[in-house]
Design an enzyme around this catalytic site. Sequence first.
Site, PDB file in Angstrom:
ATOM      1  N   LYS A 144     118.250  16.040  21.249  1.00  0.00           N
ATOM      2  CA  LYS A 144     117.833  17.146  20.189  1.00  0.00           C
ATOM      3  C   LYS A 144     117.687  18.407  21.266  1.00  0.00           C
ATOM      4  CE  LYS A 144     115.835  18.846  16.070  1.00  0.00           C
ATOM      5  NZ  LYS A 144     115.214  18.345  14.844  1.00  0.00           N
TER       6      LYS A 144
ATOM      7  N   GLU B 114     121.093  14.399   7.990  1.00  0.00           N
ATOM      8  CA  GLU B 114     119.985  14.545   8.179  1.00  0.00           C
ATOM      9  C   GLU B 114     118.964  14.740   6.708  1.00  0.00           C
ATOM     10  OE1 GLU B 114     116.695  16.114  11.418  1.00  0.00           O
ATOM     11  OE2 GLU B 114     119.051  16.080  12.160  1.00  0.00           O
TER      12      GLU B 114
ATOM     13  N   ARG C 237     109.882  16.103   5.295  1.00  0.00           N
ATOM     14  CA  ARG C 237     109.362  17.076   5.029  1.00  0.00           C
ATOM     15  C   ARG C 237     108.975  17.668   3.882  1.00  0.00           C
ATOM     16  NH1 ARG C 237     111.954  22.224   8.298  1.00  0.00           N
ATOM     17  NH2 ARG C 237     112.711  21.502  10.662  1.00  0.00           N
TER      18      ARG C 237
END
Length: 209
Positions: free
Chosen positions: A129, A42, A46
């Site tokens: 999640k 993943e 950011r």
Amino acid sequence: MNADLAGLLTEARIVPVLTVPDAAMAVPLAHALAAGGARCAEVTFRTPGAEEVVKAMAAQGDLVVGAGTVLTVEQAERAVAAGARFVVSPGLDHEVIAWCQEWGVPVVPGVATATEVMYALRVGLDAVKLFPAEPLGGRAMLRALAAPFPGLRFMPTGGIDAAALPGYLAEPSVLAVGGSWMATPALLKSGDFAEIRRLTAEAVERSTP
């Protein structure tokens, strides 16, 4: 969730969560993770170069690459165009979820409360999640949240390290565990891909039943 991806995550058991500061690191990072036995990764949105990182890692063909920290539909569109096979968000955003469902992109939104879990179920999701897992209470929180919702699978992420990994994977509700300890910012900054490979291999070994 797409059955193929659910099967992959169930088999992979771990999802390295990557915040990559420089797209030039993408190819050696992909090779290090794959050499360590990782099957997916993943890439968090950011950093300014996240899109390029997804594209470069996906092009290697060694890993199934997803996009994380997806906050907007625009980011989801860019991530999928770059080759992301799934989308992960830190929270529930109905627009991101709706877009992913419309375009057939597996999406794993973040939840922290029973109310959020109920919303996820209401819109047809079967995997979420738990984030941030450790600050929320770790495995105790996971068990408490999973109990009223049999059949829902969780991908706990946030503050989990190698020592905690086996405990999370022992929970029946856990689909896979996300973690950044395999490729920390310090390791990426120093370009220590050998150590990333070693930590990944160690995590894979710990995750093997």
